[in-house]
Design a protein around this motif. Structure first.
Motif, PDB file in Angstrom:
ATOM      1  N   VAL A  91       0.848  -1.201   0.000  1.00 30.20           N
ATOM      2  CA  VAL A  91       0.000   0.000   0.000  1.00 30.20           C
ATOM      3  C   VAL A  91       0.876   1.240   0.000  1.00 30.20           C
ATOM      4  O   VAL A  91       0.653   2.181  -0.769  1.00 30.20           O
ATOM      5  CB  VAL A  91      -0.976  -0.005   1.197  1.00 30.20           C
ATOM      6  CG1 VAL A  91      -1.621   1.357   1.394  1.00 30.20           C
ATOM      7  CG2 VAL A  91      -2.042  -1.082   1.010  1.00 30.20           C
ATOM      8  N   GLN A  92       1.887   1.245   0.863  1.00 30.62           N
ATOM      9  CA  GLN A  92       2.805   2.381   0.961  1.00 30.62           C
ATOM     10  C   GLN A  92       3.492   2.627  -0.385  1.00 30.62           C
ATOM     11  O   GLN A  92       3.622   3.770  -0.823  1.00 30.62           O
ATOM     12  CB  GLN A  92       3.856   2.110   2.044  1.00 30.62           C
ATOM     13  CG  GLN A  92       4.936   3.144   2.147  1.00 30.62           C
ATOM     14  CD  GLN A  92       4.673   4.186   3.192  1.00 30.62           C
ATOM     15  OE1 GLN A  92       3.754   4.080   3.982  1.00 30.62           O
ATOM     16  NE2 GLN A  92       5.488   5.193   3.204  1.00 30.62           N
ATOM     17  N   THR A  94       2.384   3.280  12.620  1.00 29.06           N
ATOM     18  CA  THR A  94       3.142   4.304  13.340  1.00 29.06           C
ATOM     19  C   THR A  94       4.371   3.727  14.045  1.00 29.06           C
ATOM     20  O   THR A  94       5.311   4.455  14.339  1.00 29.06           O
ATOM     21  CB  THR A  94       2.265   5.043  14.368  1.00 29.06           C
ATOM     22  OG1 THR A  94       1.689   4.092  15.269  1.00 29.06           O
ATOM     23  CG2 THR A  94       1.170   5.836  13.679  1.00 29.06           C
ATOM     24  N   PHE A  95       4.368   2.425  14.316  1.00 31.87           N
ATOM     25  CA  PHE A  95       5.498   1.801  15.012  1.00 31.87           C
ATOM     26  C   PHE A  95       6.720   1.676  14.106  1.00 31.87           C
ATOM     27  O   PHE A  95       7.836   1.968  14.504  1.00 31.87           O
ATOM     28  CB  PHE A  95       5.109   0.421  15.550  1.00 31.87           C
ATOM     29  CG  PHE A  95       6.220  -0.278  16.280  1.00 31.87           C
ATOM     30  CD1 PHE A  95       6.532   0.067  17.584  1.00 31.87           C
ATOM     31  CD2 PHE A  95       6.971  -1.266  15.652  1.00 31.87           C
ATOM     32  CE1 PHE A  95       7.575  -0.572  18.264  1.00 31.87           C
ATOM     33  CE2 PHE A  95       8.014  -1.902  16.311  1.00 31.87           C
ATOM     34  CZ  PHE A  95       8.306  -1.556  17.619  1.00 31.87           C
ATOM     35  N   SER A 146       4.372   5.753   6.593  1.00 32.19           N
ATOM     36  CA  SER A 146       4.013   7.143   6.836  1.00 32.19           C
ATOM     37  C   SER A 146       2.513   7.304   6.683  1.00 32.19           C
ATOM     38  O   SER A 146       1.909   6.745   5.761  1.00 32.19           O
ATOM     39  CB  SER A 146       4.732   8.051   5.841  1.00 32.19           C
ATOM     40  OG  SER A 146       4.296   9.380   6.016  1.00 32.19           O
ATOM     41  N   LEU A 147       1.918   8.070   7.579  1.00 27.74           N
ATOM     42  CA  LEU A 147       0.490   8.368   7.475  1.00 27.74           C
ATOM     43  C   LEU A 147       0.266   9.641   6.664  1.00 27.74           C
ATOM     44  O   LEU A 147      -0.867   9.963   6.335  1.00 27.74           O
ATOM     45  CB  LEU A 147      -0.127   8.496   8.872  1.00 27.74           C
ATOM     46  CG  LEU A 147      -0.019   7.239   9.743  1.00 27.74           C
ATOM     47  CD1 LEU A 147      -0.628   7.483  11.111  1.00 27.74           C
ATOM     48  CD2 LEU A 147      -0.661   6.036   9.078  1.00 27.74           C
ATOM     49  N   LYS A 148       1.363  10.343   6.343  1.00 30.34           N
ATOM     50  CA  LYS A 148       1.286  11.538   5.514  1.00 30.34           C
ATOM     51  C   LYS A 148       1.908  11.221   4.155  1.00 30.34           C
ATOM     52  O   LYS A 148       2.865  10.446   4.082  1.00 30.34           O
ATOM     53  CB  LYS A 148       2.064  12.701   6.153  1.00 30.34           C
ATOM     54  CG  LYS A 148       1.523  13.165   7.486  1.00 30.34           C
ATOM     55  CD  LYS A 148       2.230  14.413   7.982  1.00 30.34           C
ATOM     56  CE  LYS A 148       3.734  14.255   8.008  1.00 30.34           C
ATOM     57  NZ  LYS A 148       4.441  15.376   8.609  1.00 30.34           N
TER      58      LYS A 148
END
Length: 159
Positions: free
Chosen positions: A29-30, A60-61, A66-68
């Motif tokens: 996905v990333q 997040t771990f 990255s969530l951004k």
């Protein structure tokens, strides 16, 4: 614009909808979205019958997630001991001057993002940085600016 989840479905099928493949799923996905979009994480949570918080926890771990959104060119500047001693902070300053972004930021056009990392394992090349898995070593601020200018101009290999 509402997202279709065809690509996410392909990724889930590739990994057989198995919860134990969560990290591999998130890596794909990333790679596809250049970050972990919230709606995609929620979709995966439903598909794998996992709480979204668990997936966000994994996201997040591990530092590779990255969530951004990240830039098309993701710049990682090493600030490990060897690179720091050889002037890695001056490389970050050169990037800031050239792109007008600081570590953790992305350019408005999503072309470039920059992050400062603890060690790239390229100590013999200090100071070093990685752009999209390509290692650049023995850098100076001038070399960094030249590399970025070449990437801006569309040259695939900026070395």
């Amino acid at each position: 614009m509402e997202r279709t989840f065809e690509k996410v479905e392909e990724i889930l099928k590739k990994h057989q909808y198995k919860k134990e493949n969560l990290i591999r799923i998130l890596l794909d996905v990333q790679k596809n979205y250049r970050h972990l979009p919230e709606d995609v994480v929620n979709y995966i949570a439903v598909a794998l019958e996992l709480p979204p918080a668990k997936i966000f926890g994994v996201g997040t771990f591990y530092s590779q997630f990255s969530l951004k959104p990240k830039g098309e060119y993701t710049i990682l500047v090493c600030d490990g001991t060897a690179c720091h001693m050889e002037g890695s902070l001056s490389l970050l300053k050169a990037i800031e001057e050239e792109l007008n972004i600081k570590p953790g930021e992305v350019t408005r056009d999503l072309k470039f993002s920059v992050d400062q990392v603890g060690c790239l394992g390229a100590c013999a090349l200090a100071p070093a940085m990685v752009i999209n898995d390509e290692v650049y070593g023995n850098l100076t601020p001038e070399k960094v600016k030249d590399i970025i200018r070449k990437l801006k101009e569309g040259e695939q290999n900026a070395q």
